[in-house]
Scaffold this motif. Structure first.
Motif, PDB file in Angstrom:
ATOM      1  N   ARG A  58      63.033   0.609  57.198  1.00 11.53           N
ATOM      2  CA  ARG A  58      62.884   0.561  58.907  1.00 11.53           C
ATOM      3  C   ARG A  58      62.130  -0.682  59.533  1.00 11.53           C
ATOM      4  O   ARG A  58      62.732  -1.487  60.166  1.00 11.53           O
ATOM      5  CB  ARG A  58      62.298   1.713  59.244  1.00 11.53           C
ATOM      6  N   PRO A  59      61.011  -0.957  58.913  1.00 11.31           N
ATOM      7  CA  PRO A  59      60.335  -2.262  59.054  1.00 11.31           C
ATOM      8  C   PRO A  59      61.192  -3.250  59.246  1.00 11.31           C
ATOM      9  O   PRO A  59      61.215  -4.143  60.190  1.00 11.31           O
ATOM     10  CB  PRO A  59      59.212  -2.324  58.378  1.00 11.31           C
ATOM     11  N   THR A  60      61.928  -3.623  58.185  1.00 11.94           N
ATOM     12  CA  THR A  60      63.014  -4.724  58.006  1.00 11.94           C
ATOM     13  C   THR A  60      64.012  -4.645  59.210  1.00 11.94           C
ATOM     14  O   THR A  60      64.393  -5.606  59.746  1.00 11.94           O
ATOM     15  CB  THR A  60      63.564  -4.845  56.794  1.00 11.94           C
ATOM     16  N   THR A  61      64.714  -3.379  59.284  1.00 10.47           N
ATOM     17  CA  THR A  61      65.602  -3.125  60.202  1.00 10.47           C
ATOM     18  C   THR A  61      65.008  -3.634  61.696  1.00 10.47           C
ATOM     19  O   THR A  61      65.850  -4.274  62.402  1.00 10.47           O
ATOM     20  CB  THR A  61      66.197  -1.886  60.261  1.00 10.47           C
ATOM     21  N   TYR A  62      63.862  -3.231  61.823  1.00 12.75           N
ATOM     22  CA  TYR A  62      63.229  -3.564  63.185  1.00 12.75           C
ATOM     23  C   TYR A  62      63.245  -5.078  63.350  1.00 12.75           C
ATOM     24  O   TYR A  62      63.554  -5.585  64.631  1.00 12.75           O
ATOM     25  CB  TYR A  62      61.871  -2.922  63.320  1.00 12.75           C
ATOM     26  N   PHE A  63      62.737  -5.617  62.298  1.00 17.17           N
ATOM     27  CA  PHE A  63      62.715  -7.155  62.549  1.00 17.17           C
ATOM     28  C   PHE A  63      64.209  -7.798  62.876  1.00 17.17           C
ATOM     29  O   PHE A  63      64.256  -8.587  63.800  1.00 17.17           O
ATOM     30  CB  PHE A  63      62.000  -7.710  61.409  1.00 17.17           C
ATOM     31  N   TYR A 108      66.949  -8.543  54.294  1.00  9.39           N
ATOM     32  CA  TYR A 108      67.188  -7.089  53.609  1.00  9.39           C
ATOM     33  C   TYR A 108      67.067  -7.166  52.374  1.00  9.39           C
ATOM     34  O   TYR A 108      66.254  -5.880  51.796  1.00  9.39           O
ATOM     35  CB  TYR A 108      68.648  -6.715  53.994  1.00  9.39           C
ATOM     36  N   LEU A 109      67.459  -8.164  51.469  1.00 11.48           N
ATOM     37  CA  LEU A 109      67.018  -8.266  50.244  1.00 11.48           C
ATOM     38  C   LEU A 109      65.715  -8.200  49.706  1.00 11.48           C
ATOM     39  O   LEU A 109      65.259  -7.447  48.777  1.00 11.48           O
ATOM     40  CB  LEU A 109      67.537  -9.765  49.600  1.00 11.48           C
ATOM     41  N   GLY A 163      63.415  -6.745  51.614  1.00  9.93           N
ATOM     42  CA  GLY A 163      63.073  -5.375  51.850  1.00  9.93           C
ATOM     43  C   GLY A 163      63.585  -4.535  50.599  1.00  9.93           C
ATOM     44  O   GLY A 163      62.646  -3.659  50.225  1.00  9.93           O
ATOM     45  N   LEU A 164      64.670  -4.756  50.363  1.00 12.88           N
ATOM     46  CA  LEU A 164      64.914  -3.831  49.120  1.00 12.88           C
ATOM     47  C   LEU A 164      64.264  -4.176  47.977  1.00 12.88           C
ATOM     48  O   LEU A 164      63.770  -2.914  47.298  1.00 12.88           O
ATOM     49  CB  LEU A 164      66.438  -4.113  49.098  1.00 12.88           C
ATOM     50  N   GLN A 165      63.831  -5.202  47.515  1.00 17.38           N
ATOM     51  CA  GLN A 165      63.071  -5.533  46.473  1.00 17.38           C
ATOM     52  C   GLN A 165      61.585  -4.776  46.696  1.00 17.38           C
ATOM     53  O   GLN A 165      60.937  -4.658  45.345  1.00 17.38           O
ATOM     54  CB  GLN A 165      63.137  -6.995  46.156  1.00 17.38           C
ATOM     55  N   GLY A 166      61.073  -4.566  47.716  1.00 19.47           N
ATOM     56  CA  GLY A 166      59.880  -3.925  47.976  1.00 19.47           C
ATOM     57  C   GLY A 166      59.571  -2.561  47.793  1.00 19.47           C
ATOM     58  O   GLY A 166      58.728  -1.892  47.740  1.00 19.47           O
ATOM     59  N   ILE A 167      61.072  -1.970  47.630  1.00 21.25           N
ATOM     60  CA  ILE A 167      60.851  -0.374  47.560  1.00 21.25           C
ATOM     61  C   ILE A 167      60.652  -0.274  46.040  1.00 21.25           C
ATOM     62  O   ILE A 167      61.107  -0.720  45.005  1.00 21.25           O
ATOM     63  CB  ILE A 167      62.197   0.134  47.904  1.00 21.25           C
ATOM     64  N   PRO A 168      59.555   0.810  45.606  1.00 26.98           N
ATOM     65  CA  PRO A 168      59.201   0.703  44.294  1.00 26.98           C
ATOM     66  C   PRO A 168      60.431   1.761  43.617  1.00 26.98           C
ATOM     67  O   PRO A 168      60.936   2.544  44.243  1.00 26.98           O
ATOM     68  CB  PRO A 168      57.843   1.706  44.532  1.00 26.98           C
ATOM     69  N   ASN A 169      60.599   1.197  42.409  1.00 24.75           N
ATOM     70  CA  ASN A 169      61.501   1.802  41.689  1.00 24.75           C
ATOM     71  C   ASN A 169      61.351   3.368  41.411  1.00 24.75           C
ATOM     72  O   ASN A 169      62.444   4.095  41.083  1.00 24.75           O
ATOM     73  CB  ASN A 169      61.688   0.942  40.318  1.00 24.75           C
ATOM     74  N   GLN A 170      59.953   3.858  41.053  1.00 22.67           N
ATOM     75  CA  GLN A 170      59.806   5.284  40.613  1.00 22.67           C
ATOM     76  C   GLN A 170      60.396   6.096  41.722  1.00 22.67           C
ATOM     77  O   GLN A 170      60.797   7.253  41.363  1.00 22.67           O
ATOM     78  CB  GLN A 170      58.316   5.240  40.365  1.00 22.67           C
ATOM     79  N   SER A 229      58.060   4.562  62.011  1.00 19.94           N
ATOM     80  CA  SER A 229      57.418   4.528  60.994  1.00 19.94           C
ATOM     81  C   SER A 229      56.173   5.448  60.944  1.00 19.94           C
ATOM     82  O   SER A 229      55.757   5.864  59.936  1.00 19.94           O
ATOM     83  CB  SER A 229      56.504   2.873  60.931  1.00 19.94           C
ATOM     84  N   GLU A 230      56.156   6.177  61.981  1.00 17.46           N
ATOM     85  CA  GLU A 230      55.306   7.347  61.909  1.00 17.46           C
ATOM     86  C   GLU A 230      55.919   8.524  61.357  1.00 17.46           C
ATOM     87  O   GLU A 230      55.170   9.356  60.934  1.00 17.46           O
ATOM     88  CB  GLU A 230      54.666   7.634  63.335  1.00 17.46           C
ATOM     89  N   GLU A 231      57.185   8.634  61.616  1.00 12.38           N
ATOM     90  CA  GLU A 231      57.879   9.554  61.057  1.00 12.38           C
ATOM     91  C   GLU A 231      57.557  10.068  59.551  1.00 12.38           C
ATOM     92  O   GLU A 231      57.410   9.465  58.728  1.00 12.38           O
ATOM     93  CB  GLU A 231      59.451   9.367  60.950  1.00 12.38           C
TER      94      GLU A 231
END
Lengths: 295, 439
Positions: free
Chosen positions: A214-219, A179-180, A182-189, A293-295
C-alpha cells in the motif's frame, strides 16, 4: 566539555550550510522566486513588454469561460484516467513477474527500464513514426493480418489514446522498479506461514502482497497522477495539441498562452489552477493512504 | 585541522564558481549593457551596436561579420558586434530579452508576425524620422507593407519570399499527367492530385499542412486560397474577421475535399526528419524559395524538381514572407543603427554577396533578375520573382498568434471532425472578433 562540543557542532554546521549554499541559492533564485512571481503576475495582465496592471481575479474568471481551456482541462483528466490506472496495474504485474530468481533477470529488468532513461523527445519522435497512418510499423502489421489502417494520431477520437499508450509504455519501468523494491521488502516468513496454512498463490498475492504494498502504491499513484496532469513534451512533439484540440492539455495550452500569445498573466493563472488541482488530488490521496495503513 | 579548513574552502570556492558558470548560461550576453556603458564613458563618440542574427544561416552569418569589419574601416566610430544565435527558440528569445531590457540594438527577425507585436508596444524604433521613406521605391510594395504598423515603418526587409507549387516531374510523367502551368486552376490541380494519388504505392497527389502544427504555416497557406477565391481575411480597418464569407467557405471546402473525399492529401504530420516530397511520397508540395536549395542539392531530386505558380480560382494570389532587420527603441545610437540597417538592406555590393549565399527572392526591385542566368536556381527563382507582383501582405495585428490558432483549430474541426465549413469559419470569426474588440 559540553560548551566545547557545542562550538564544534556550530562550526561544523557552518561548513554544512556553506556546502549546501550553492544549491540553496539555486532553488531560491530559480524555483522559489519564479513560483512567487508567477502567483503575483497571475493577478495582472502582464505581457512581457509593458508594466503590470493589477486586474484582480479577472484571469481566473476568464479561464472558466474559455472553451479551449475547459476542453484542455477535460483532455488532461482523460489522459490521466487512461494512463494512471493502467500504468499502475501493468507495472505491478511486471514487477511481480520479474521478482524472482531466474536466468537473465537483469536483462529483463534493464529492458523494462530503458524507456525510462530515454528522453521523452526521442521516444515521442520514434512513436510518431510507428503511428504513421501510411508508413508506420503498427499499421503495416495490422495490414499484414488483414486489418484496416488506423489513423492513430489523425483520428480525433483515438489520438489521445495513442499518446496515452506510449506514455504507459514509457513510464512502466520506473513504477515497476519502485514496486520491485516494495516487493523485496515483504518478509518471506509471511508467505511461508501462509503456505503452511494452505493458501493458494492468488490468495497470497491478494492477502499479503497487495496490503503490504500500500505505501508503494500510494507513492506510485501520486507521482503518476502529478506526471499525467503535467503532460507536455509528448503532446508538443507528437500532435502539437491537435488535430482539432483533441490532445490539447493544460500545460500545452499554458505554453501557447505564455510563449506564443505572450499572455503571461493568463498563463500563470492557468498554472495556479493546475497547482490547486494537483494539491487537492494529492491531499485526498494522502488522506486515503492514512486510512489504508491504519487498517 | 588547518588542512581540512583549506580543503573545505577550496572545494566551496570551486563549487561556487562552477555554479556561477553553469547557472548563468551565457555570462557574456548578460554583461552586454554594462560593456556598452563603459565604452560610452571612455569615448563619447564611440557607438557600439549589437546585432543578433539567427545562426543557422552560417554562410550569411559570416557575411554579416565580414561586413561589420568593413563598416568599421569606413566609419571608425561605429563598432557593430554580430552575434549569431543558433537557437530554435530565436523567435521567443528576442521578445523575452526585450522584457528584461537586455535586447540587442538590431535584430534580424521574421518581419510581420513578431514586429507588429513589438512595434505596438513601443519596443521598436520607427524609422520614418531617419529618412527611411527616401528608399521606399527600391522595395516591392508587398514587401514594404509588411514592415508597416499604424502608418510607420518599423524595419527593412533583407529577404522576401512567397509560396509556389513545387512538383516532381518524374511522378507526373509516370502518371501521364501534364505539368502545372501559370494558367492552372483549382480544378486542374484537384484533377491532377487525384490522378497522382495511388493508394497501393501510398503516394499522394498534394501536400497541404492540414495537420495541426505549432505556428502559422497552415493558416498562412490557407489564406492564399482564400485570396485566390476573392475572399479577404480581415476588413480594411483590421477590426473584424471577414474570412467566413462564401469565398472562404469554398476555400475550406476545397481543402476538405482534397483531404477527405479525394484522399489526395496526407492527413498526417510528416514524421520527424521525413521529407515527403523528397522521398516521392507526394507529387506536389506548396512551399517557398527556401526549399529550392535543399531540394535541388539532394541527389534524389536530380532532374525531377520544377516550380509553378500557385493555381488560381478567380484570381492569382500568394503570400509575402521573409526576414528583415529591426532597430529597438531603447538603442543608444538610433541614427548609427538606422544607417547600418539601411546599408545592409540596400547596398548593392553587399546584396550581391548576400543573395549568393542566401537563396531567396530579393526584396529590392533592382535585383529581380539576380538569378536569371544561374544554371541551378535560374528557372525556379523566375517563378518566385514573377509571383512577387501578385504577392500580398497579411493584415497583421498584435494578437496575430492567437488569431492564427483560433482559425487553425476550426480548419481542423472541418477536416478532422466533419464540422461544416460554414459553421467552423463562423465560429472562428466570432471568437476572433471578440479578441479584436477587446483590444
Amino acid at each position: 566539555m559540553e560548551g566545547r562540543l557545542q562550538t564544534i557542532e556550530k562550526r561544523k554546521a557552518k561548513w554544512g550550510y556553506l556546502f549546501i549554499l550553492p544549491n540553496l541559492l539555486g532553488i531560491l533564485i530559480f524555483t522559489a522566486g519564479p513560483v512567487i512571481f508567477s502567483l503575483i503576475i497571475s493577478f495582472t495582465d502582464w505581457n512581457l513588454m509593458r508594466g503590470f496592471n493589477f486586474i484582480g481575479l479577472e484571469n481566473y474568471f476568464n479561464l472558466f469561460e474559455d472553451e479551449v481551456f475547459i476542453k484542455s482541462l477535460i483532455n488532461t483528466f482523460y489522459f490521466a484516467l487512461l494512463t494512471v490506472p493502467a500504468g499502475i496495474i501493468l507495472s505491478l504485474l511486471f514487477a511481480a513477474l520479474l521478482n524472482r530468481k531466474m536466468k537473465g533477470i537483469g536483462i529483463y529488468r534493464t529492458v523494462m527500464f530503458i524507456p525510462v532513461v530515454t528522453s521523452m523527445v526521442s521516444v515521442s519522435l520514434v512513436w510518431s513514426m510507428l503511428y504513421d497512418t501510411d508508413f508506420g510499423l503498427i499499421n503495416s502489421i495490422l495490414n499484414k493480418i488483414g486489418l484496416q489502417s488506423v489513423g492513430w494520431l489523425t483520428n480525433t477520437k483515438i489520438s489521445m489514446l495513442s499518446v496515452a499508450i506510449m506514455c504507459i509504455w514509457k513510464g512502466l519501468g520506473y513504477n515497476m522498479t519502485i514496486y520491485l523494491a516494495g516487493l523485496q521488502g515483504i518478509p518471506n516468513q509471511l508467505y511461508e506461514a501462509a503456505s503452511i496454512d494452505g493458501a493458494t498463490p492468488f490468495k497470497k498475492f491478494m492477502n499479503i502482497t497487495l496490503p503490504l504494498l500500500r505505501p508503494t502504491t500510494y507513492f506510485v499513484l501520486i507521482m503518476s497522477t502529478i506526471g499525467a496532469l503535467q503532460a507536455f513534451d509528448q503532446i508538443y512533439i507528437m500532435t502539437g495539441g491537435g488535430p482539432a484540440d483533441s490532445t490539447n492539455t493544460i500545460v500545452m495550452y499554458l505554453y501557447n498562452n505564455a510563449f506564443r500569445y505572450l499572455k503571461m498573466g493568463y498563463a500563470s493563472a492557468m498554472a495556479y489552477i493546475l497547482f490547486i488541482i494537483i494539491f487537492f488530488l494529492s491531499a485526498i490521496q494522502y488522506k486515503y493512504s492514512k486510512t489504508w495503513s491504519e487498517e | 585541522m588547518l588542512n581540512k579548513k583549506i580543503i573545505c574552502t577550496l572545494i566551496s570556492c570551486v563549487l561556487l564558481v562552477s555554479m556561477l558558470l553553469t547557472g548563468c548560461g551565457k555570462p557574456a550576453e548578460v554583461a552586454k549593457p554594462e560593456q556598452k556603458n563603459e565604452a560610452q564613458e571612455q569615448k563619447q563618440e564611440e557607438a557600439t551596436l549589437t546585432m543578433w542574427i539567427p545562426g543557422w544561416e552560417t554562410d550569411a552569418a559570416k557575411l554579416f561579420e565580414e561586413d561589420a569589419k568593413e563598416w568599421k574601416q569606413k566609419h571608425p566610430n561605429v563598432t557593430v558586434k554580430v552575434v549569431p544565435l543558433t537557437l530554435d527558440a530565436y523567435n521567443q528569445k528576442v521578445p523575452a530579452t526585450v522584457a528584461g531590457g537586455t535586447n540587442p540594438d538590431i535584430a534580424l527577425t521574421d518581419i510581420g508576425t513578431m514586429t507588429v507585436n513589438l512595434a505596438d508596444k513601443g519596443k521598436l524604433l520607427a524609422l520614418d524620422d531617419y529618412g527611411v521613406n527616401e528608399i521606399k521605391d527600391k522595395f516591392y510594395d508587398g514587401v514594404w507593407n509588411t514592415t508597416m504598423w499604424k502608418g510607420k515603418v518599423y524595419g527593412l526587409r533583407i529577404t522576401a519570399n512567397n509560396l509556389g507549387l513545387f512538383y516532381n516531374k518524374e511522378l507526373f510523367d509516370k502518371a501521364k499527367v501534364a505539368y502545372p502551368n501559370e494558367n492552372w486552376t483549382w480544378d486542374d490541380m484537384e484533377a491532377a492530385a487525384k490522378k497522382l494519388t495511388n493508394s497501393t504505392d501510398r503516394q499522394y497527389g498534394l501536400d497541404l499542412p492540414v495537420m495541426a502544427n505549432q505556428g502559422e504555416w497552415k493558416t498562412w497557406m490557407w489564406m492564399c486560397f482564400l485570396w485566390q477565391n476573392g475572399g479577404e481575411y480581415l476588413n480594411n480597418e483590421r477590426t473584424k474577421a471577414v474570412f467566413n464569407s462564401q469565398q472562404g467557405v469554398e476555400a475550406l471546402e476545397f481543402w476538405n475535399r482534397l483531404s477527405n473525399a479525394d484522399k489526395a492529401v496526407p492527413k498526417e504530420a510528416p514524421g520527424a526528419g521525413i521529407d515527403r516530397f523528397l522521398t516521392g511520397k507526394v507529387a506536389m508540395s506548396i512551399s517557398g524559395p527556401w526549399m529550392i536549395r535543399p531540394w535541388l542539392q539532394d541527389p534524389n531530386m536530380k532532374g525531377k524538381l520544377a516550380v509553378a505558380p500557385l493555381p488560381k480560382k478567380i484570381t492569382n494570389a500568394t503570400q509575402v514572407g521573409g526576414e528583415g532587420l529591426v532597430v529597438f527603441s531603447n538603442t543608444k545610437y538610433p541614427k548609427e543603427a538606422y544607417e547600418y540597417v539601411k546599408h545592409l538592406t540596400t547596398d548593392s555590393e553587399f546584396m550581391k554577396k548576400f543573395y549568393k549565399s542566401w537563396i531567396t527572392v530579393p526584396a529590392l526591385k533592382e535585383f529581380a533578375d539576380f538569378y536569371k542566368d544561374d544554371p541551378m536556381y535560374g528557372e525556379p527563382m523566375k517563378v518566385f520573382n514573377e509571383q512577387m507582383k501578385i504577392a500580398r501582405t497579411r493584415q497583421f495585428v498584435p494578437q496575430w498568434g492567437e488569431i492564427t490558432d483560433i482559425l487553425d483549430r476550426q480548419l481542423a474541426e472541418t477536416i478532422y471532425n466533419n464540422k461544416s465549413a460554414k459553421q467552423a469559419l463562423d465560429e472562428a470569426a466570432e471568437k476572433i472578433n471578440k479578441l479584436l474588440e477587446a483590444k
